[in-house]
Design a protein around this motif. Structure first.
Motif, PDB file in Angstrom:
ATOM      1  N   LYS A 273       8.186  23.597  28.543  1.00 57.44           N
ATOM      2  CA  LYS A 273       6.999  22.331  28.782  1.00 57.44           C
ATOM      3  C   LYS A 273       6.027  22.668  27.750  1.00 57.44           C
ATOM      4  N   GLU A 274       5.929  23.596  26.913  1.00 60.84           N
ATOM      5  CA  GLU A 274       4.763  23.776  26.217  1.00 60.84           C
ATOM      6  C   GLU A 274       4.789  23.158  25.082  1.00 60.84           C
ATOM      7  N   PRO A 275       3.619  22.021  24.872  1.00 61.08           N
ATOM      8  CA  PRO A 275       3.672  21.041  23.671  1.00 61.08           C
ATOM      9  C   PRO A 275       3.226  21.860  22.412  1.00 61.08           C
ATOM     10  N   HIS A 276       2.569  22.910  22.458  1.00 61.03           N
ATOM     11  CA  HIS A 276       1.827  23.305  21.183  1.00 61.03           C
ATOM     12  C   HIS A 276       2.923  24.508  20.549  1.00 61.03           C
ATOM     13  N   GLN A 277       2.992  24.168  19.277  1.00 66.40           N
ATOM     14  CA  GLN A 277       4.029  24.872  18.419  1.00 66.40           C
ATOM     15  C   GLN A 277       3.742  26.441  18.404  1.00 66.40           C
ATOM     16  N   TYR A 278       2.363  26.661  18.195  1.00 66.31           N
ATOM     17  CA  TYR A 278       1.469  28.080  18.191  1.00 66.31           C
ATOM     18  C   TYR A 278       1.884  28.682  19.609  1.00 66.31           C
ATOM     19  N   ASN A 279       1.566  28.154  20.661  1.00 66.94           N
ATOM     20  CA  ASN A 279       1.973  28.742  21.883  1.00 66.94           C
ATOM     21  C   ASN A 279       3.409  28.847  22.183  1.00 66.94           C
TER      22      ASN A 279
ATOM     23  N   TYR B  43      10.409  36.849  13.773  1.00 64.71           N
ATOM     24  CA  TYR B  43       9.384  37.209  13.129  1.00 64.71           C
ATOM     25  C   TYR B  43       9.540  36.933  11.399  1.00 64.71           C
ATOM     26  N   ASP B  44      10.855  37.193  11.127  1.00 69.67           N
ATOM     27  CA  ASP B  44      11.167  36.817   9.818  1.00 69.67           C
ATOM     28  C   ASP B  44      10.733  35.591   9.263  1.00 69.67           C
ATOM     29  N   GLN B  45      11.066  34.621  10.161  1.00 70.99           N
ATOM     30  CA  GLN B  45      10.627  32.950  10.003  1.00 70.99           C
ATOM     31  C   GLN B  45       9.426  32.869   9.391  1.00 70.99           C
ATOM     32  N   TYR B  46       8.424  33.696  10.153  1.00 69.45           N
ATOM     33  CA  TYR B  46       6.771  33.614  10.057  1.00 69.45           C
ATOM     34  C   TYR B  46       6.276  34.757   9.531  1.00 69.45           C
ATOM     35  N   ARG B  47       6.747  35.519   8.863  1.00 65.17           N
ATOM     36  CA  ARG B  47       6.609  37.185   8.519  1.00 65.17           C
ATOM     37  C   ARG B  47       5.046  36.829   7.411  1.00 65.17           C
ATOM     38  N   GLU B  48       5.118  35.917   6.607  1.00 66.42           N
ATOM     39  CA  GLU B  48       3.875  35.842   5.717  1.00 66.42           C
ATOM     40  C   GLU B  48       2.664  35.403   6.443  1.00 66.42           C
ATOM     41  N   GLN B  49       2.715  34.428   7.212  1.00 64.98           N
ATOM     42  CA  GLN B  49       1.702  33.958   8.350  1.00 64.98           C
ATOM     43  C   GLN B  49       1.189  34.974   9.076  1.00 64.98           C
ATOM     44  N   ILE B  50       2.337  35.917   9.800  1.00 61.06           N
ATOM     45  CA  ILE B  50       1.998  36.955  10.558  1.00 61.06           C
ATOM     46  C   ILE B  50       1.337  38.085  10.159  1.00 61.06           C
ATOM     47  N   GLU B  51       1.828  38.503   8.811  1.00 62.39           N
ATOM     48  CA  GLU B  51       1.223  39.680   8.351  1.00 62.39           C
ATOM     49  C   GLU B  51       0.105  39.530   7.511  1.00 62.39           C
ATOM     50  N   THR B  52      -0.230  38.012   7.106  1.00 66.56           N
ATOM     51  CA  THR B  52      -1.574  38.246   6.320  1.00 66.56           C
ATOM     52  C   THR B  52      -2.562  37.713   7.194  1.00 66.56           C
ATOM     53  N   ASN B  53      -2.591  37.383   8.617  1.00 70.79           N
ATOM     54  CA  ASN B  53      -3.354  37.074   9.454  1.00 70.79           C
ATOM     55  C   ASN B  53      -3.930  38.574  10.260  1.00 70.79           C
ATOM     56  N   LYS B  54      -5.094  38.800  10.004  1.00 72.61           N
ATOM     57  CA  LYS B  54      -5.992  40.115  10.761  1.00 72.61           C
ATOM     58  C   LYS B  54      -6.617  39.548  11.874  1.00 72.61           C
ATOM     59  N   ASP B  55      -6.816  38.554  12.127  1.00 74.37           N
ATOM     60  CA  ASP B  55      -8.139  37.934  13.167  1.00 74.37           C
ATOM     61  C   ASP B  55      -7.587  37.392  14.420  1.00 74.37           C
TER      62      ASP B  55
ATOM     63  N   SER C 113      -6.108  37.227  17.912  1.00 74.73           N
ATOM     64  CA  SER C 113      -5.593  38.342  18.829  1.00 74.73           C
ATOM     65  C   SER C 113      -4.097  38.202  19.202  1.00 74.73           C
ATOM     66  N   ASN C 114      -3.714  37.207  19.477  1.00 78.20           N
ATOM     67  CA  ASN C 114      -2.259  36.951  19.786  1.00 78.20           C
ATOM     68  C   ASN C 114      -1.247  37.627  18.701  1.00 78.20           C
ATOM     69  N   ILE C 115      -1.504  37.116  17.393  1.00 80.15           N
ATOM     70  CA  ILE C 115      -0.723  37.557  16.296  1.00 80.15           C
ATOM     71  C   ILE C 115      -0.836  39.126  16.279  1.00 80.15           C
ATOM     72  N   GLN C 116      -2.070  39.658  16.480  1.00 77.93           N
ATOM     73  CA  GLN C 116      -2.029  41.002  16.430  1.00 77.93           C
ATOM     74  C   GLN C 116      -1.277  41.863  17.586  1.00 77.93           C
ATOM     75  N   ILE C 117      -1.055  41.086  18.769  1.00 78.48           N
ATOM     76  CA  ILE C 117      -0.305  41.489  19.849  1.00 78.48           C
ATOM     77  C   ILE C 117       1.291  41.323  19.438  1.00 78.48           C
TER      78      ILE C 117
ATOM     79  N   SER D 196       1.597  48.703  27.048  1.00 75.57           N
ATOM     80  CA  SER D 196       1.439  49.435  25.841  1.00 75.57           C
ATOM     81  C   SER D 196       1.317  48.401  24.736  1.00 75.57           C
ATOM     82  N   ALA D 197       2.099  47.282  24.623  1.00 78.75           N
ATOM     83  CA  ALA D 197       2.377  46.405  23.510  1.00 78.75           C
ATOM     84  C   ALA D 197       1.410  45.386  23.607  1.00 78.75           C
ATOM     85  N   TYR D 198       0.653  45.170  24.560  1.00 74.29           N
ATOM     86  CA  TYR D 198      -0.152  43.929  24.708  1.00 74.29           C
ATOM     87  C   TYR D 198      -1.597  44.405  24.225  1.00 74.29           C
ATOM     88  N   THR D 199      -1.892  44.685  23.194  1.00 72.00           N
ATOM     89  CA  THR D 199      -3.043  45.121  22.551  1.00 72.00           C
ATOM     90  C   THR D 199      -3.306  44.751  21.077  1.00 72.00           C
ATOM     91  N   THR D 200      -4.320  44.584  20.702  1.00 67.40           N
ATOM     92  CA  THR D 200      -4.862  44.452  19.295  1.00 67.40           C
ATOM     93  C   THR D 200      -4.867  45.842  18.710  1.00 67.40           C
TER      94      THR D 200
END
Length: 131
Positions: A60-66, A88-100, A102-106, A123-127
């Motif tokens: 049901k989620e309308p927002h691509q990011y979510n 992850y591989d499809q979005y690797r560049e956006q994920i790995e260049t984002n440092k801010d 919090s959901n991407i850090q998770i 253990s995994a749900y952390t920045t």
């Protein structure tokens, strides 16, 4: 903190959110509230119910990011690193260049943990990943 977040024990959070939903008809249409319930279920160890609810929310989620964040979480909880890493591989560049963000850090932490076959959501749900 107020509401369900004031409870440290995830099982108490689940009970509180479910009681709120029961007492407030229509509140189960609030995707953010339902997502928090699904996370509390995962934290309390009820991973099966959590995954089922997450899949319903994601459909049901309308927002691509979510939607993407939810898929990463679902794949992690299902211990499906093949699908996780494919996404992850499809979005690797956006994920790995984002440092801010919090959901991407998770997501990065879920990847580190999952790649080491460690699928504990707490253990995994952390920045500040320790995997």
């Amino acid at each position: 903190e107020k509401g369900w977040r004031s409870f440290k024990n995830p099982s108490d959070q689940v009970r509180t959110i479910k009681k709120y939903i029961q007492n407030n008809p229509g509140s189960n249409e609030d995707l953010l509230l339902m997502w928090h319930l699904s996370q509390a279920l995962a934290f309390s160890g009820d991973v099966g119910e959590s995954i089922e609810l997450m899949k319903q929310i994601n459909s049901k989620e309308p927002h691509q990011y979510n939607k993407l964040y939810q898929l990463f979480t679902i794949f992690f909880l299902e211990k499906d690193m093949k699908q996780f890493n494919s996404l992850y591989d499809q979005y690797r560049e956006q994920i790995e260049t984002n440092k801010d963000d919090s959901n991407i850090q998770i997501v990065k932490c879920m990847k580190q943990c999952g790649d080491k076959n460690k699928f504990d959501y707490k253990s995994a749900y952390t920045t500040r990943c320790k995997c």
